[in-house]
Write an enzyme that holds these catalytic residues in place. Sequence first.
Site, PDB file in Angstrom:
ATOM      1  N   HIS A   1       0.831  -1.214   0.000  1.00 13.23           N
ATOM      2  CA  HIS A   1       0.000   0.000   0.000  1.00 13.23           C
ATOM      3  C   HIS A   1       0.867   1.267   0.000  1.00 13.23           C
ATOM      4  CE1 HIS A   1      -0.090  -0.437   4.668  1.00 13.23           C
ATOM      5  NE2 HIS A   1       0.955   0.266   4.308  1.00 13.23           N
TER       6      HIS A   1
ATOM      7  N   HIS B   1      -1.695   4.929   9.562  1.00 12.90           N
ATOM      8  CA  HIS B   1      -0.333   5.417   9.806  1.00 12.90           C
ATOM      9  C   HIS B   1      -0.407   6.723  10.575  1.00 12.90           C
ATOM     10  CE1 HIS B   1      -0.150   2.750   6.280  1.00 12.90           C
ATOM     11  NE2 HIS B   1       1.116   2.543   6.548  1.00 12.90           N
TER      12      HIS B   1
ATOM     13  N   HIS C   1      10.276  -3.895   3.871  1.00 12.95           N
ATOM     14  CA  HIS C   1      10.709  -2.495   3.831  1.00 12.95           C
ATOM     15  C   HIS C   1      11.080  -1.994   5.217  1.00 12.95           C
ATOM     16  CE1 HIS C   1       6.337  -1.955   4.507  1.00 12.95           C
ATOM     17  NE2 HIS C   1       6.412  -0.641   4.564  1.00 12.95           N
TER      18      HIS C   1
ATOM     19  N   GLU D   1       4.237  -5.339   8.698  1.00 15.52           N
ATOM     20  CA  GLU D   1       2.904  -5.106   8.120  1.00 15.52           C
ATOM     21  C   GLU D   1       2.328  -6.390   7.509  1.00 15.52           C
ATOM     22  OE1 GLU D   1       2.992  -0.367   6.837  1.00 15.52           O
ATOM     23  OE2 GLU D   1       3.181  -1.857   5.275  1.00 15.52           O
TER      24      GLU D   1
HETATM   25  C1  DHB Z   1       6.414   3.471   2.486  1.00 15.35           C
HETATM   26  C2  DHB Z   1       5.724   2.273   2.516  1.00 15.35           C
HETATM   27  C3  DHB Z   1       4.651   2.099   3.390  1.00 15.35           C
HETATM   28  O1  DHB Z   1       3.949   0.926   3.522  1.00 15.35           O
HETATM   29  C4  DHB Z   1       4.256   3.129   4.193  1.00 15.35           C
HETATM   30  O2  DHB Z   1       3.176   2.950   4.944  1.00 15.35           O
HETATM   31  C5  DHB Z   1       4.948   4.338   4.176  1.00 15.35           C
HETATM   32  C6  DHB Z   1       6.030   4.499   3.317  1.00 15.35           C
HETATM   33  C7  DHB Z   1       7.538   3.691   1.543  1.00 15.35           C
HETATM   34  O3  DHB Z   1       7.970   2.752   0.879  1.00 15.35           O
HETATM   35  O4  DHB Z   1       7.991   4.806   1.392  1.00 15.35           O
HETATM   36 FE    FE Z   2       2.471   1.099   5.472  1.00 17.52          FE
END
Ligand code: DHB
Ligand code: FE
Length: 281
Positions: free
Chosen positions: A12, A59, A193, A240
């Site tokens: 997302h 978030h 990530h 996540e």
């Molecule tokens: C990013 C990815 C995410 O899932 C998020 O919630 C905020 C930032 C990113 O890759 O920058």
């Molecule tokens: Fe996220």
Amino acid sequence: MAKIVAGVCSSHVPAIGAAIDNGKTQEPYWQRVFSGFEESKRWMEKVKPDVCIVVYNDHASAFSMDVVPTFALGCAAEFPPADEGWGPRPVPVVKGHPKLAAHIAQSVILDEFDLTVVNKMEVDHGLTVPLNLMFGSPKEWPCPVIPLAVNVVLFPPPTGKRCYDLGAAIRRAVESYPEDLKVVIFGTGGMSHQISGPRAGLINSEFDKAFLDALATDPSKAKGIRHVEYMREAGAEGVEMVMWLVMRGALDDKVNEVYRFYTVPASNTAVGHIILENAAA
Ligand code: DHB
Ligand code: FE
């Protein structure tokens, strides 16, 4: 009777939303990402769900750090897009399904999963970006959406197993709803990530692909992954992925994998996507 016919998982990444909102989807970097969802949009057109349940995380948009519910079910009639610092995204207001949501809340809570009921909530990129990926950018979203927000931003998030078990309880809830409704459940977020700190930018495609395999064919392995393993292998924000397990718990043990897509990177994230159908769907 209502029935969950399929589950969809997708990352997302907020920058995907920005690419859509700023007309950049044809740029080669973004084209690589969006091309992976063309078949998914066709699949969605064919399935035409009556309702989607979207498991995502807020978030710090609707919930500040003052109050962080572990599982929060959106029971409102509508959910406007949140202002995440650049004004609300220019996407349609998400229409809820208060009757089915109230039924799920009652069934799941009496089944001993202590959900928080939310009657007023704005929704951020965690929910709106996957809707864009699966439905494109229509004037109105084609069906009502029930948001289920899971805390994965403040320690301790729920375990993968708890998420999976909640998915199974949601399935029981949906199947005890008397109206004939075709329901698709989304798990969102991930894949590997890490946004900050010395390991910022970490991506682990091997872990991600093994997770997709386990999700499709060996859910008990996927639900056994512990927080520390997500953190170590897939980065702090890789946790996540527990939200994908809510989706998986709502499906049959054996499912048909309809489609899969994986690309690196989009912003700081590996984009993963899978569509699973219940065999009898
Ligand atoms: C990013 C990815 C995410 O899932 C998020 O919630 C905020 C930032 C990113 O890759 O920058
Ligand atoms: Fe996220």
